[in-house]
Write a protein that holds these residues in place. Structure first.
Motif, PDB file in Angstrom:
ATOM      1  N   SER A   1     -15.624  11.457 -15.466  1.00 46.43           N
ATOM      2  CA  SER A   1     -16.196  10.425 -14.597  1.00 46.43           C
ATOM      3  C   SER A   1     -15.228   9.238 -14.470  1.00 46.43           C
ATOM      4  N   GLU A   2     -14.418   9.018 -15.506  1.00 46.01           N
ATOM      5  CA  GLU A   2     -13.410   7.942 -15.430  1.00 46.01           C
ATOM      6  C   GLU A   2     -12.323   8.324 -14.426  1.00 46.01           C
ATOM      7  N   TYR A   3     -11.977   9.601 -14.407  1.00 41.41           N
ATOM      8  CA  TYR A   3     -10.995  10.075 -13.429  1.00 41.41           C
ATOM      9  C   TYR A   3     -11.525   9.851 -12.008  1.00 41.41           C
ATOM     10  N   ALA A   4     -12.821  10.182 -11.810  1.00 39.28           N
ATOM     11  CA  ALA A   4     -13.403  10.071 -10.466  1.00 39.28           C
ATOM     12  C   ALA A   4     -13.303   8.628  -9.937  1.00 39.28           C
ATOM     13  N   LYS A   5     -13.334   7.654 -10.835  1.00 39.29           N
ATOM     14  CA  LYS A   5     -13.289   6.245 -10.396  1.00 39.29           C
ATOM     15  C   LYS A   5     -11.923   5.855  -9.823  1.00 39.29           C
ATOM     16  N   VAL A   6     -10.866   6.538 -10.247  1.00 43.13           N
ATOM     17  CA  VAL A   6      -9.518   6.136  -9.802  1.00 43.13           C
ATOM     18  C   VAL A   6      -8.823   7.186  -8.925  1.00 43.13           C
TER      19      VAL A   6
ATOM     20  N   SER B   1      -7.157   0.180 -14.950  1.00 48.38           N
ATOM     21  CA  SER B   1      -7.460   1.138 -16.026  1.00 48.38           C
ATOM     22  C   SER B   1      -6.298   2.103 -16.273  1.00 48.38           C
TER      23      SER B   1
END
Ligand code: CP
Length: 316
Positions: free
Chosen positions: A235-240, A187
């Motif tokens: 929440s996208e930041y938290a995934k990476v 991503s």
């Protein structure tokens, strides 16, 4: 007016010449030689986004060369909050200064400023776009360690999507024939338009999500922070977040001369155990921002750097 907005503004010959200038200026950056080449000149520091290194190294560079600096300061205390446009701000600062260093959250803002300014603009980072003055200090650091910029094996790791430092750097490295490995979570991969550009120029590129398997062949590992502030959705930041973290134990099979770089600030990409290894180069890299920016300001202001500056014995 000429400025430095992307690395396309410099030929390879100009890059090498600027790095040679920067090397000669090391004693001035260290403060062991006084050389007021820019006496009477004023740098305008316009930072619309936070910065420690870029802003302070520009200021140090100008002051070590005998010049002066005016700062926009905290944007919250400027007339930007009253609604002043970037165009109008540039018109004002253009009249107050001889050269402007600018950072802005909007990609393309530095080019926009350059188009309307009469003094040179140095792009200190435009959103997720480019950061060419960082690239100059990165190239300086690589050449300092390896004695050349040519045909090295370089791994760029982390947030390659939003990281402007790696956008500028990848263009420059491939122009010198370096083989570049892009290591990132899928991503956060390098934008396809940059990959296409590089491939169309014949660059040797590998894309991977496996950083560790590329350590043993690397001459340089360039780590980057995941740019939390550029994610539209937290929440996208938290995934990476924390996707890659280098520890000293990961470096057992590294080449002896391999260097680890990071534009800084680091968050948790490089464990402090790495700091004491022979590979860590990120703090010297940050210092090199002073000489790289000295050389760029002299070049843009038409000031020649003498070839006979006395070395302070500190080496390159
Ligand atoms: N490397 C870099 O651009 O650091 P700053 O954000 O502190 O200026």
């Amino acid at each position: 007016m000429p400025g430095l907005i992307t690395m396309d503004d410099l030929t390879n010959e100009e890059i090498i010449s600027l790095l040679d200038d920067a090397e000669r200026l090391l004693p001035v950056a260290r403060g062991t030689q006084y050389l007021p080449l820019l006496q009477g000149k004023i740098l305008g520091n316009l930072f619309f986004e936070p910065s420690t290194r870029t802003r302070m190294s520009f200021e140090t560079a100008m002051k070590r060369l005998g010049g002066d600096v005016v700062n926009l300061g905290d944007v919250k205390n400027s007339s930007v909050v009253k609604g002043e446009t970037l165009f109008d701000t540039i018109q004002m600062v253009d009249g107050y200064t001889d050269i402007i260093a600018m950072r802005h959250p909007r990609q393309g803002a530095a080019q926009y400023a350059c188009d309307s300014a009469t003094v040179p603009i140095l792009n200190g980072g435009d959103g997720a776009g480019n950061h060419p003055t960082q690239t100059m200090l990165d190239l300086f650091t690589i050449r300092q360690a390896h004695g050349t910029l040519e045909n090295l094996n370089i791994v760029l790791a982390g947030d390659l999507r939003y990281g402007r430092t790696v956008h500028s750097l990848s263009h420059a490295l491939t122009r010198f024939g370096c083989e570049v490995t892009f290591a990132s979570p899928s991503s956060l991969s390098m934008p396809q338009e940059i990959i296409s550009d590089l491939r169309s120029e014949g660059a040797k590129i590998t894309e991977t999500d496996d950083l560790l398997s590329h350590i043993s062949t690397a001459d340089v590992i360039y780590m980057t922070r995941i740019q939390k502030e550029r994610f539209p959705d937290e929440s996208e930041y938290a995934k990476v977040a924390g996707a890659y973290k280098l520890h000293a134990r990961d470096l057992a099979d590294a080449k002896a001369e391999m260097i680890i770089m990071h534009p800084l600030p680091r968050v948790n990409e490089i464990d402090p155990t790495v700091d004491k290894t022979r590979h860590a180069r990120y703090f010297e890299q940050a210092f090199n921002g002073v000489v790289a920016r000295m050389a760029l300001m002299c070049w843009l202001l038409g000031v020649t750097i003498p070839s006979d500056i006395k070395s302070d014995g500190g080496g390159a």
